[in-house]
Design a protein around this motif. Structure first.
Motif, PDB file in Angstrom:
ATOM      1  N   ASP A   1      33.412 -11.117  43.865  1.00 40.57           N
ATOM      2  CA  ASP A   1      33.413  -9.709  44.273  1.00 40.57           C
ATOM      3  C   ASP A   1      32.250  -8.908  43.701  1.00 40.57           C
ATOM      4  O   ASP A   1      31.920  -7.843  44.215  1.00 40.57           O
ATOM      5  N   LYS A   2      31.608  -9.404  42.656  1.00 36.40           N
ATOM      6  CA  LYS A   2      30.442  -8.758  42.052  1.00 36.40           C
ATOM      7  C   LYS A   2      29.535  -9.857  41.523  1.00 36.40           C
ATOM      8  O   LYS A   2      30.023 -10.878  41.037  1.00 36.40           O
ATOM      9  N   ALA A   3      28.223  -9.626  41.590  1.00 35.89           N
ATOM     10  CA  ALA A   3      27.309 -10.671  41.134  1.00 35.89           C
ATOM     11  C   ALA A   3      25.964 -10.075  40.741  1.00 35.89           C
ATOM     12  O   ALA A   3      25.634  -8.943  41.098  1.00 35.89           O
ATOM     13  N   ALA A   4      25.201 -10.886  40.023  1.00 35.96           N
ATOM     14  CA  ALA A   4      23.841 -10.506  39.639  1.00 35.96           C
ATOM     15  C   ALA A   4      23.010 -11.766  39.472  1.00 35.96           C
ATOM     16  O   ALA A   4      23.546 -12.847  39.198  1.00 35.96           O
ATOM     17  N   ILE A   5      21.715 -11.597  39.641  1.00 36.17           N
ATOM     18  CA  ILE A   5      20.761 -12.670  39.374  1.00 36.17           C
ATOM     19  C   ILE A   5      19.711 -12.110  38.430  1.00 36.17           C
ATOM     20  O   ILE A   5      19.113 -11.064  38.699  1.00 36.17           O
ATOM     21  N   TYR A   6      19.522 -12.808  37.323  1.00 37.72           N
ATOM     22  CA  TYR A   6      18.549 -12.425  36.299  1.00 37.72           C
ATOM     23  C   TYR A   6      17.499 -13.518  36.174  1.00 37.72           C
ATOM     24  O   TYR A   6      17.753 -14.673  36.529  1.00 37.72           O
ATOM     25  N   CYS A   7      16.353 -13.160  35.610  1.00 42.98           N
ATOM     26  CA  CYS A   7      15.393 -14.204  35.275  1.00 42.98           C
ATOM     27  C   CYS A   7      16.017 -15.066  34.184  1.00 42.98           C
ATOM     28  O   CYS A   7      16.916 -14.623  33.458  1.00 42.98           O
ATOM     29  N   ARG A   8      15.580 -16.294  34.065  1.00 40.19           N
ATOM     30  CA  ARG A   8      16.182 -17.268  33.153  1.00 40.19           C
ATOM     31  C   ARG A   8      16.220 -16.789  31.702  1.00 40.19           C
ATOM     32  O   ARG A   8      17.136 -17.110  30.961  1.00 40.19           O
ATOM     33  N   THR A   9      15.236 -16.005  31.295  1.00 40.92           N
ATOM     34  CA  THR A   9      15.192 -15.509  29.920  1.00 40.92           C
ATOM     35  C   THR A   9      16.064 -14.267  29.716  1.00 40.92           C
ATOM     36  O   THR A   9      16.250 -13.829  28.583  1.00 40.92           O
TER      37      THR A   9
ATOM     38  N   PRO B   1      37.825 -11.904  41.231  1.00 37.43           N
ATOM     39  CA  PRO B   1      39.007 -11.103  40.920  1.00 37.43           C
ATOM     40  C   PRO B   1      40.278 -11.945  40.865  1.00 37.43           C
ATOM     41  O   PRO B   1      40.275 -13.139  41.186  1.00 37.43           O
ATOM     42  N   ALA B   2      41.356 -11.303  40.485  1.00 33.39           N
ATOM     43  CA  ALA B   2      42.670 -11.945  40.497  1.00 33.39           C
ATOM     44  C   ALA B   2      42.965 -12.446  41.908  1.00 33.39           C
ATOM     45  O   ALA B   2      42.576 -11.828  42.894  1.00 33.39           O
TER      46      ALA B   2
ATOM     47  N   ILE C   1      41.893 -15.339  43.099  1.00 32.89           N
ATOM     48  CA  ILE C   1      40.906 -16.365  43.451  1.00 32.89           C
ATOM     49  C   ILE C   1      41.026 -17.506  42.445  1.00 32.89           C
ATOM     50  O   ILE C   1      41.103 -17.276  41.235  1.00 32.89           O
ATOM     51  N   GLN C   2      41.055 -18.710  42.945  1.00 30.15           N
ATOM     52  CA  GLN C   2      41.117 -19.889  42.076  1.00 30.15           C
ATOM     53  C   GLN C   2      39.751 -20.145  41.441  1.00 30.15           C
ATOM     54  O   GLN C   2      38.708 -19.922  42.067  1.00 30.15           O
ATOM     55  N   VAL C   3      39.761 -20.630  40.209  1.00 29.64           N
ATOM     56  CA  VAL C   3      38.525 -20.926  39.480  1.00 29.64           C
ATOM     57  C   VAL C   3      37.611 -21.812  40.317  1.00 29.64           C
ATOM     58  O   VAL C   3      36.408 -21.559  40.429  1.00 29.64           O
ATOM     59  N   GLN C   4      38.153 -22.856  40.926  1.00 29.35           N
ATOM     60  CA  GLN C   4      37.352 -23.813  41.691  1.00 29.35           C
ATOM     61  C   GLN C   4      36.685 -23.159  42.898  1.00 29.35           C
ATOM     62  O   GLN C   4      35.578 -23.536  43.283  1.00 29.35           O
ATOM     63  N   GLN C   5      37.347 -22.192  43.511  1.00 27.87           N
ATOM     64  CA  GLN C   5      36.749 -21.497  44.652  1.00 27.87           C
ATOM     65  C   GLN C   5      35.523 -20.704  44.211  1.00 27.87           C
ATOM     66  O   GLN C   5      34.468 -20.759  44.846  1.00 27.87           O
ATOM     67  N   ALA C   6      35.662 -19.967  43.122  1.00 29.90           N
ATOM     68  CA  ALA C   6      34.560 -19.134  42.629  1.00 29.90           C
ATOM     69  C   ALA C   6      33.414 -19.980  42.088  1.00 29.90           C
ATOM     70  O   ALA C   6      32.247 -19.737  42.412  1.00 29.90           O
ATOM     71  N   THR C   7      33.745 -20.974  41.279  1.00 32.16           N
ATOM     72  CA  THR C   7      32.677 -21.798  40.712  1.00 32.16           C
ATOM     73  C   THR C   7      31.938 -22.555  41.802  1.00 32.16           C
ATOM     74  O   THR C   7      30.717 -22.716  41.736  1.00 32.16           O
ATOM     75  N   GLY C   8      32.658 -22.982  42.828  1.00 37.25           N
ATOM     76  CA  GLY C   8      32.017 -23.706  43.923  1.00 37.25           C
ATOM     77  C   GLY C   8      30.950 -22.881  44.613  1.00 37.25           C
ATOM     78  O   GLY C   8      29.881 -23.391  44.959  1.00 37.25           O
ATOM     79  N   VAL C   9      31.204 -21.594  44.813  1.00 32.44           N
ATOM     80  CA  VAL C   9      30.245 -20.713  45.480  1.00 32.44           C
ATOM     81  C   VAL C   9      28.981 -20.546  44.639  1.00 32.44           C
ATOM     82  O   VAL C   9      27.861 -20.684  45.136  1.00 32.44           O
ATOM     83  N   VAL C  10      29.147 -20.245  43.358  1.00 29.99           N
ATOM     84  CA  VAL C  10      27.991 -20.000  42.499  1.00 29.99           C
ATOM     85  C   VAL C  10      27.224 -21.297  42.246  1.00 29.99           C
ATOM     86  O   VAL C  10      25.990 -21.322  42.295  1.00 29.99           O
TER      87      VAL C  10
END
Length: 127
Positions: free
Chosen positions: A18-26, A103-104, A106-115
């Motif tokens: 439901d929320k995300a960000a992308i940062y440089c590796r450092t 968010p509540a 959502i299964q861990v595997q569903q979220a981790t799979g996307v990222v």
């Protein structure tokens, strides 16, 4: 595709993040983020360090947007955190760190799979 499109289309539109960000590796700069998902510098510093020093983040957990998460996985590629029914997925690529919140309900595997899938794609592009 722009970095913001990766956040909006590849992560948030999945329905599992439901929320995300992308940062440089450092962790020195934000490349894209959801409007209501802004990590504090110290929070990001802890995550960046956690990829190389897994023991500390496993022992102490991490904070994201002011909320403390229990670290349930940490290695040199992925860090997962859990609080109540919510969670955080952090994945490091060659040049970036992807952070997704789920968010509540959502299964861990569903979220981790996307990222993890987006990270694999970016790694394939040498990002």
């Amino acid at each position: 595709m722009s970095w913001q499109a990766y956040v909006d289309d590849s992560l948030v539109k999945s329905g599992f993040i439901d929320k995300a960000a992308i940062y440089c590796r450092t962790g020195d700069s934000v490349w894209a983020q959801s409007p209501d998902f802004q990590l504090k510098p110290q929070e990001l510093k802890t995550i960046v360090a956690g990829f190389d020093n897994n023991y500390e983040i496993l022992a102490s957990g991490m904070h994201v947007c002011g909320q403390k998460y229990l670290t349930i996985r940490a290695d040199d590629r992925s860090i997962y955190g859990k609080w109540s029914q919510e969670g955080i997925v952090c994945v490091r690529t060659k040049l970036a760190i992807l952070i997704g919140h789920y968010p509540a309900g959502i299964q861990v595997q569903q979220a981790t799979g996307v990222v993890e899938k987006l990270a694999d794609y970016l790694i394939g592009l040498e990002f």
